[in-house]
Design an enzyme around this catalytic site. Sequence first.
Site, PDB file in Angstrom:
ATOM      1  N   ALA A 110       4.519   5.714   4.615  1.00  0.00           N
ATOM      2  CA  ALA A 110       4.142   6.552   5.762  1.00  0.00           C
ATOM      3  C   ALA A 110       3.458   5.712   6.834  1.00  0.00           C
ATOM      4  O   ALA A 110       3.649   5.930   8.043  1.00  0.00           O
ATOM      5  CB  ALA A 110       3.227   7.687   5.299  1.00  0.00           C
ATOM      6  N   ALA A 111       2.661   4.718   6.423  1.00  0.00           N
ATOM      7  CA  ALA A 111       1.951   3.881   7.406  1.00  0.00           C
ATOM      8  C   ALA A 111       2.942   3.041   8.213  1.00  0.00           C
ATOM      9  O   ALA A 111       2.798   2.897   9.434  1.00  0.00           O
ATOM     10  CB  ALA A 111       0.936   2.986   6.700  1.00  0.00           C
ATOM     11  N   ASP A 152       0.545  12.426   3.281  1.00  0.00           N
ATOM     12  CA  ASP A 152       0.480  10.997   3.623  1.00  0.00           C
ATOM     13  C   ASP A 152       0.650  10.788   5.129  1.00  0.00           C
ATOM     14  O   ASP A 152      -0.184  10.155   5.786  1.00  0.00           O
ATOM     15  CB  ASP A 152       1.573  10.211   2.892  1.00  0.00           C
ATOM     16  CG  ASP A 152       1.208   9.892   1.453  1.00  0.00           C
ATOM     17  OD1 ASP A 152       0.331  10.579   0.911  1.00  0.00           O
ATOM     18  OD2 ASP A 152       1.799   8.958   0.883  1.00  0.00           O
TER      19      ASP A 152
END
Length: 340
Positions: A110-111, A152
Amino acid sequence: MPAISSSAPGKAILVGEHAVVYGQPAIAVPVEQVRARAIARAAPGRAAGTIRIAAPAIGLDSLLDDLLPDHPLAAAVHAVLRELEIGHPLAFDLRVTSTIPLAAGLGSGAAVSVAVIRAVAEFLGRRLADEQVSRLAFEVEKLHHGTPSGIDNTVIAYARPVYFERGSPVNRVETIPVACSFSLAIGDTGVPSPTSISVGDVRRGWQARPEHFERLFRAIGELVRRARQSIEGGDLEDLGECMDLDHALLVEMGVSSPELDRLVAAARLAGVLGAKLSGGGRGGNMIALAGEGKAGLIGQALLDAGASRVIITTVRASTASFATGERMKEEENEDADSGG
Ligand code: PMV
């Protein structure tokens, strides 16, 4: 044209993983010490529309058009182009790096998506709202994990502690005020653990024994509501107790592992306020809530007990809070698995 760089933090789930997939709330916090980064730079010599993506850590250096559309990096870029309704952007190079360990429950996928989405949008002259970034990152998460809860992408896009409840079609997202700063020692078992496996096992368990699992989900939801009050009221002892109780319920759910249990036990022996696995479980990371000035000591105890890596992070006191309903387009596919 200057290069545009964007980065996004990792995350840890404080309480509520797994049950959050079934509609219970969960609380997650950003982990700023590890980050994904994306840099977009104009490539003036190339034809419009040619986008080159390099991610050295996974040995990728390819034109966007040569990647399958469901490749996570390609999907993130396509999501932005669709959102901005741009067919043939100026040619550019995108370079992606990350210090967030993979398959470890720290939100690396997700980052990366959040960093890529922001860098590409800004490169194309648009700054997206956090809510928009989160929604686009969720689209990428879904491609690979089937039914992720959305926590997330949310905590990483907002980069603040969030209280999250999956809803259809609108998620409940509230950033919560933190009355009193607290530190977490995050211990890595060194055992990679794709979230899709533990989420799939929980789903099969729930299908086989719905009453048992629903009791566990409800009990976890209660703990999350209690933990939120502890955070807002500055009662760290109670927050620690919620974490301990949550870990016991996750053990009962079958998503812990001997390595996770060993690190949790070592943290408790070293005198934490609470400790539990964090994320999908079976491997990956655990978190320990350290009393004031004790995070270093707890971190050392985790290393001594075999942790392959320890990250110390502090969640700072803040009064800021807001609530929003986020529309996430989560129509389909209750049978697919989630992942991280
Ligand atoms: O392993 P992670 O950090 O991606 O954790 C996922 C959390 C789960 O609740 C198990 C799944 C989800 O989609 O929320």
